[in-house]
Design a protein around this motif. Structure first.
Motif, mmCIF file in Angstrom:
data_model
loop_
_atom_site.group_PDB
_atom_site.id
_atom_site.type_symbol
_atom_site.label_atom_id
_atom_site.label_comp_id
_atom_site.label_asym_id
_atom_site.label_seq_id
_atom_site.Cartn_x
_atom_site.Cartn_y
_atom_site.Cartn_z
ATOM 1 N N PRO A 146 71.718 32.613 19.005
ATOM 2 C CA PRO A 146 70.450 32.111 18.106
ATOM 3 C C PRO A 146 70.205 33.339 17.290
ATOM 4 C CG PRO A 146 70.051 31.255 20.120
ATOM 5 C CD PRO A 146 71.157 31.976 20.475
ATOM 6 N N ALA A 147 69.498 33.360 15.908
ATOM 7 C CA ALA A 147 69.171 34.483 15.158
ATOM 8 C C ALA A 147 67.703 34.655 15.865
ATOM 9 C CB ALA A 147 69.120 34.076 14.056
ATOM 10 N N TYR A 148 67.043 35.906 15.572
ATOM 11 C CA TYR A 148 65.907 36.148 16.338
ATOM 12 C C TYR A 148 64.665 35.187 15.741
ATOM 13 C CZ TYR A 148 68.336 40.401 17.805
ATOM 14 O OH TYR A 148 69.520 40.946 18.519
ATOM 15 N N ALA A 149 64.567 34.898 14.497
ATOM 16 C CA ALA A 149 63.766 34.201 13.946
ATOM 17 C C ALA A 149 63.701 32.687 14.560
ATOM 18 C CB ALA A 149 63.781 33.962 12.433
ATOM 19 N N GLN A 150 64.978 32.230 14.992
ATOM 20 C CA GLN A 150 65.278 30.870 15.638
ATOM 21 C C GLN A 150 64.487 30.892 16.973
ATOM 22 O OE1 GLN A 150 69.287 30.384 15.382
ATOM 23 N NE2 GLN A 150 69.388 29.619 13.352
ATOM 24 N N LEU A 151 64.289 31.846 17.499
ATOM 25 C CA LEU A 151 63.728 31.912 18.997
ATOM 26 C C LEU A 151 62.124 32.106 18.847
ATOM 27 C CD1 LEU A 151 66.028 34.508 20.593
ATOM 28 C CD2 LEU A 151 65.963 32.085 20.802
ATOM 29 N N ASN A 152 61.597 32.162 17.768
ATOM 30 C CA ASN A 152 60.072 32.476 17.376
ATOM 31 C C ASN A 152 59.525 31.284 17.520
ATOM 32 O OD1 ASN A 152 57.723 33.333 16.436
ATOM 33 N ND2 ASN A 152 58.437 34.808 15.115
ATOM 34 N N PRO A 153 58.417 31.189 18.535
ATOM 35 C CA PRO A 153 57.782 29.792 18.867
ATOM 36 C C PRO A 153 56.472 29.550 17.826
ATOM 37 C CG PRO A 153 56.977 31.171 20.355
ATOM 38 C CD PRO A 153 58.054 32.066 19.422
ATOM 39 N N LEU B 222 65.908 28.433 23.584
ATOM 40 C CA LEU B 222 67.364 28.207 23.218
ATOM 41 C C LEU B 222 68.477 28.845 23.839
ATOM 42 C CD1 LEU B 222 67.309 27.992 19.227
ATOM 43 C CD2 LEU B 222 67.515 26.217 20.652
ATOM 44 N N SER B 223 69.460 28.268 24.386
ATOM 45 C CA SER B 223 70.690 28.969 24.693
ATOM 46 C C SER B 223 71.723 29.275 23.800
ATOM 47 C CB SER B 223 71.198 27.900 25.734
ATOM 48 O OG SER B 223 70.215 27.819 27.003
ATOM 49 N N PRO B 224 72.647 30.079 24.034
ATOM 50 C CA PRO B 224 73.806 30.422 23.037
ATOM 51 C C PRO B 224 74.811 29.162 23.371
ATOM 52 C CG PRO B 224 73.853 31.636 24.853
ATOM 53 C CD PRO B 224 72.582 31.330 25.115
#
Length: 799
Positions: free
Chosen positions: A552-559, A576-578
């Protein structure tokens, strides 16, 4: 001024553009396969008996300046080629192309023609030998990508290989940290006559970092040893609904041991978008909501600077360093309305949502390379660092139409993201067991992201901090990797290559305010294998296989939760898992002009943004690992000259059967879809004898399906014209994109157990662009040696 008026004025400008100086004769020398020939002797004799002599340079060019008006005889000859001559009546600046035929060489009963094909298949990549074509004259690198087989380069800055997104771009084997419009602008500033070849790697080997689901485009530039200063200047103007000017400067300096390249580019982008989304909630409310949002960029200003240096210590050793910096500032004005229809009632809200964003990206690379030609071994090591900062401020206000003076819902957010990455890598190549090429290496990287959200609510005319919505999120990632790859040519027909990449990943997520902690640890092995069988000079059969990962892109992990409208929210998912994938490809190449491929890809733990309903009537776009997919594809590619040196086409067709198994919150479906994609690129040289080159580019996608969302079919047609003025190293280009306005509207359909969404999106895609490129200094540009940085995969995940 209207688009039609600008188009007409630009075409007239190109058609009647004066050449200013008189009496210069320039040209190129190529063979029958369009390979540009160096060191060819040129003799020019006039009626007065005066004879001028020169030789062609590394780009096959020659030039005579300040010639008197008159009739001349041009004679060209060189080792291995039959001599040729022509009569020239010189009454103005003239540019000619001379084609030589190779002289057959007899060797043990075999006739050998020393020519290199324009397009060829190697064991692990396709190679487009651009220097063998007329595309290098007057174009830039982005123009050539649009004509490259297997590649789809769209004017929006999107690159794909056979329709697959997620393409990584390498320049001289070094992965670019740029993407989208930034990458497009960078490549627009690189003259095409610097290119030797473009490699299209559909199945990257274990040498490359994991995380290249769409493949790799590797642009190889010349390494001329010209001494002194040279470069180019590029200015462009793009007119759609709003105007977007841009430009760039490239400078190259070299002496005997030291070389430096400097590139500066910038743009001021203005644009307009809107979407209408109709959501029908299927629960007990039986409610329908219409959401209208529009965005005006006014403007988005960006400046980029890149410099690379290299120093030759001795014939075997060299040091290099690269600094890349880009800063972007944007002001977006978002506005819209919500119309909510429920049984017996109707509500209408208007929304405003101004947003300011400041982004800075700094990347540093230091590398050392040792090459031992005698023992056929090479060692390279690089250390890398990048810093990414993204600061975003937004305010959201919603007003009930019945009481417009009262704020129904108000909030503001101040989001700050900081990413730091450190990486080191080492690569070693050597010939072992006499005829086996071994490539091996290691890599270590550490990434830390700090994300801070300050969330305030508006109440009674005051901003009140919301400590439940404010948050502090920290993400850390450690990746250790090692790879090995072995290549052997069994005989003149058969060659094999195999390798593997081992990666260990450790992740730590910390949601400080909510006191949530998420850790992941996993080990992956990514094998690769290639078999290439050359039946004869005109037929090649190959098979490739590899395993890969998509993180995942770093922004996609941002809650953090962001407000789009009163009842429409967006957030990321730190859990998220790859996703993993395995791909197999069977390819057949015929006469270097035709490619037929069969591909299969199986992907697991895919992740994407999925709409879910927060009862009773709020939609949340969250990210989930939603399931698996199988894709079977048939591909055909035609890359052929229809009229020699006048008309060339590149046509690709891809038919895919896609099956999905989607298991996500509120969505449990099985899908089966046929997807079709077509790309057609046509290049016309010296159109109707006008010295204007033309291109027509078209693409069509039947539809796109991801998880529970479907994008309707769309297409695009663009047409361009280029006028070159060799006497002044100047080229002028005009391009009209999406001329039929077919990309203007797209439909997005989304379904889940509780709602059905039908969104229409408008993009400002029809435009005209006028650009001028002026070369300065020597035509032979020295490209500074660059090495692939050790943190390029992480850098691209900041996008």
């Amino acid at each position: 001024m209207s688009l039609k008026a600008i188009s007409l004025a630009s075409l007239l400008f190109l058609a009647w553009l004066p050449t200013w100086a008189q009496y210069s004769l320039q040209g190129i020398v190529a063979d029958s396969n369009h390979q540009l020939l160096t060191n060819m002797h040129i003799a020019l004799s006039g009626t007065t008996g005066q004879v001028y002599n020169t030789v062609t340079g590394k780009a096959g060019r020659f030039a005579f300046d300040k010639l008197p008006q008159g009739t001349y005889t041009l004679k060209v000859n060189g080792m291995g080629y039959s001599a040729d001559s022509m009569q020239i009546n010189l009454i103005k600046d003239t540019f000619v192309t001379v084609t030589l035929k190779p002289v057959p060489t007899e060797l043990k009963g075999a006739t050998i023609m020393a020519t290199k094909p324009v397009f060829e298949k190697k064991i692990d990549r396709f190679v487009f030998n651009v220097q063998n074509t007329g595309l290098v004259i007057g174009n830039n690198v982005w123009d050539v990508l649009k004509q490259t087989p297997l590649v789809n380069a769209r004017e929006s800055g999107t690159l794909s290989i056979l329709g697959l997104q997620g393409v990584s771009v390498y320049i001289n084997n070094r992965r670019s940290i740029l993407s989208g419009r930034d990458l497009q602008q960078y490549l627009n500033n690189l003259p095409a006559d610097n290119i030797t070849s473009i490699e299209v790697i559909t199945v990257p080997s274990s040498k490359y970092e994991a995380g290249n689901p769409g493949g790799i485009i590797n642009i190889l530039l010349k390494k001329d040893e010209s001494i002194g200063l040279n470069g180019s200047i590029n200015i462009a103007d793009r007119q759609a609904t709003y105007n977007t000017p841009g430009g760039g400067l490239q400078l190259n300096y070299r002496n005997r041991k030291f070389g430096q390249q400097l590139m500066v580019n910038g743009s001021s982008r203005r644009a307009y978008f809107y979407n209408d989304n109709v959501i029908n909630y299927l629960g007990n409310t039986q409610q329908q909501e219409l959401i209208h949002n529009q965005t005006i960029k006014k403007p988005e200003n960006s400046i980029g600077l890149s410099t690379s240096v290299d120093y030759t210590i001795n014939p075997s050793s060299a040091l290099g360093a690269t600094i890349d910096f880009r800063t972007t500032h944007s002001n977006d004005y978002n506005s819209g309305f919500n119309e909510i229809n429920a049984p017996g009632q109707k509500q209408l809200y208007t929304n405003t949502n101004p947003e300011t964003r400041n982004t800075n990206f700094l990347s540093l690379n230091l590398n050392y390379q040792y090459l031992d030609k005698k023992h056929k071994r090479e060692f390279a090591v690089s250390a890398d660092y990048f810093n990414y900062q993204n600061n975003q401020q937004a305010e959201f206000f919603s007003y009930n139409k019945q009481t417009p003076e009262i704020v129904h819902n108000g909030n503001r957010t101040d989001t700050r993201q900081l990413i730091n990455n450190y990486a080191i890598k080492a690569d070693y190549n050597q010939l072992v067991l006499k005829n086996v090429k071994m490539e091996t290496g290691i890599r270590f990287s550490h990434t830390r992201t700090n994300n801070l959200l300050a969330f305030d609510n508006f109440s009674n005319g005051n901003w009140i901090p919301n400590h439940l919505r404010s948050n502090d999120f920290t993400y850390q990632e450690w990746i250790s990797a090692a790879y090995i790859s072995l290549y052997k040519k069994i005989n003149k027909h058969l060659e094999i290559k195999a390798g593997a990449r081992l990666e260990q990943t450790n992740l730590k997520n910390r949601l400080t305010t909510a006191k949530e902690f998420h850790d992941q640890h996993y080990i992956n092995v990514f094998p690769t294998a290639y078999i290439n069988y050359t039946v004869n000079d005109n037929n090649t059969l190959s098979f490739s296989m590899k395993s890969d990962i998509r993180r995942p892109a770093y922004a996609q992990l941002n809650p953090f939760i962001f407000v789009i409208s009163d009842k429409y929210l967006v957030k990321g998912n730190p859990e998220l898992s790859p996703s993993n994938s395995i791909m197999m490809e069977l390819a057949y190449t015929m006469y270097h002009d035709y490619i037929f491929m069969a591909r299969y890809t199986k992907s697991t733990r895919l992740f994407e943004q999925i709409a879910i309903v927060i009862p009773p009537d709020t939609t949340l776009l969250d990210r989930f690992n939603y399931g698996n997919a199988d894709n079977w594809s048939l591909v055909s590619v035609i890359n052929k000259s229809i009229i020699k040196e006048r008309w060339k086409i590149s046509l690709s067709n891809t038919l895919t059967l896609q099956r999905q198994q989607v298991d996500a919150p509120q969505t449990h479906i099985r899908t089966r879809d046929y997807l079709y994609m077509c790309n057609l690129s046509q290049q016309f040289t010296n159109l109707f004898g006008s010295k204007i080159d033309a291109s027509i580019n078209g693409s069509y996608f039947s539809k796109m399906v991801t998880a529970n969302s479907e994008i309707s079919g769309f297409g695009e047609v663009g047409i361009g014209f280029t006028r070159n003025i060799p006497a002044h190293n100047l080229s002028v280009s005009f391009y009209a994109g999406d001329i039929f306005n077919t990309q203007r509207l797209k439909h997005f359909y989304t379904t889940n157990d509780l709602s059905v969404s039908d969104m229409t999106g408008f993009s400002d895609t029809r435009y005209v662009r006028l650009s001028i490129v002026k070369k300065i200094g020597s035509n032979k540009v020295k490209t500074v040696r660059k090495k692939d940085p050790g943190n390029s995969e992480e850098a691209n995940r900041t996008r």
